[in-house]
Write a protein that holds these residues in place. Structure first.
Motif, mmCIF file in Angstrom:
data_model
loop_
_atom_site.group_PDB
_atom_site.id
_atom_site.type_symbol
_atom_site.label_atom_id
_atom_site.label_comp_id
_atom_site.label_asym_id
_atom_site.label_seq_id
_atom_site.Cartn_x
_atom_site.Cartn_y
_atom_site.Cartn_z
ATOM 1 N N GLU A 18 40.754 104.582 6.859
ATOM 2 C CA GLU A 18 40.994 105.196 8.161
ATOM 3 C C GLU A 18 42.486 105.228 8.498
ATOM 4 O O GLU A 18 42.990 106.234 8.996
ATOM 5 C CB GLU A 18 40.224 104.454 9.249
ATOM 6 N N THR A 22 44.526 108.708 8.853
ATOM 7 C CA THR A 22 45.156 109.011 10.136
ATOM 8 C C THR A 22 46.618 109.383 9.923
ATOM 9 O O THR A 22 47.106 110.369 10.485
ATOM 10 C CB THR A 22 45.036 107.803 11.086
ATOM 11 N N LYS A 25 46.572 112.702 8.214
ATOM 12 C CA LYS A 25 45.766 113.710 8.915
ATOM 13 C C LYS A 25 44.723 114.348 7.991
ATOM 14 O O LYS A 25 44.632 115.563 7.843
ATOM 15 C CB LYS A 25 46.663 114.766 9.556
ATOM 16 N N ASN A 41 38.099 107.360 16.075
ATOM 17 C CA ASN A 41 39.091 108.237 15.473
ATOM 18 C C ASN A 41 38.487 109.635 15.276
ATOM 19 O O ASN A 41 37.449 109.771 14.627
ATOM 20 C CB ASN A 41 39.527 107.657 14.126
#
Length: 145
Positions: A18, A22, A25, A41
């Motif tokens: 994750e 993040t 992207k 998220n």
């Protein structure tokens, strides 16, 4: 755009996936039979599949394609994902490819045969370490470049 598919039920690197996704992207699909806390998220989709053997693996294998990344310790799933053109990483950072996944399948089958021949056989693999986590992070960053 690549999608990261995580065989999430027993995956020890969900938080690392994750974090990297993040930063880069990249969309993530955490696939599990349930019992996982949903992520807030927006890049992470929790996919809950029916209970049963290999249901999560089948879900991933039916959707993965070239350029996608699959995170799994399941060797048969890894073989199907490699065949579909995906990049496959084990949680310890080891990459499974068309060159080495056949050997991994053979070793898995041998280990299963040894366990079946001696039901009192103890032990298993080595534990998951900080070094494994670090190798995984490096491998995932490299895969997404």
């Amino acid at each position: 755009m690549a999608i990261i598919y995580v065989d999430a039920d027993a995956c020890p690197v969900k938080a690392q996936v994750e974090a990297v996704a993040t930063r880069r992207k990249v969309e993530v699909k955490m696939v599990a039979n349930g019992g996982l806390r949903p992520s807030t998220n927006p890049l992470v989709e929790m996919v809950y599949v029916a209970d049963g053997p290999d249901v999560a693996d089948i879900w991933i294998a039916e959707r993965v394609g070239p350029g996608d990344v699959v995170i799994t310790s399941d060797i048969p799933l890894a073989a199907r994902a490699v065949e579909a053109g995906a990049l496959v990483l084990k949680p310890n950072g080891e990459r499974l490819t068309a060159t080495n996944v056949g050997n991994a399948l053979a070793m898995r089958d041998l280990a299963a045969d040894l366990r079946a021949a001696d039901p009192f056989r103890q032990g298993g693999g080595k534990g998951f370490t900080k070094a494994d986590r670090s190798r995984f992070l490096d491998a995932l960053e490299h895969a997404l470049r």
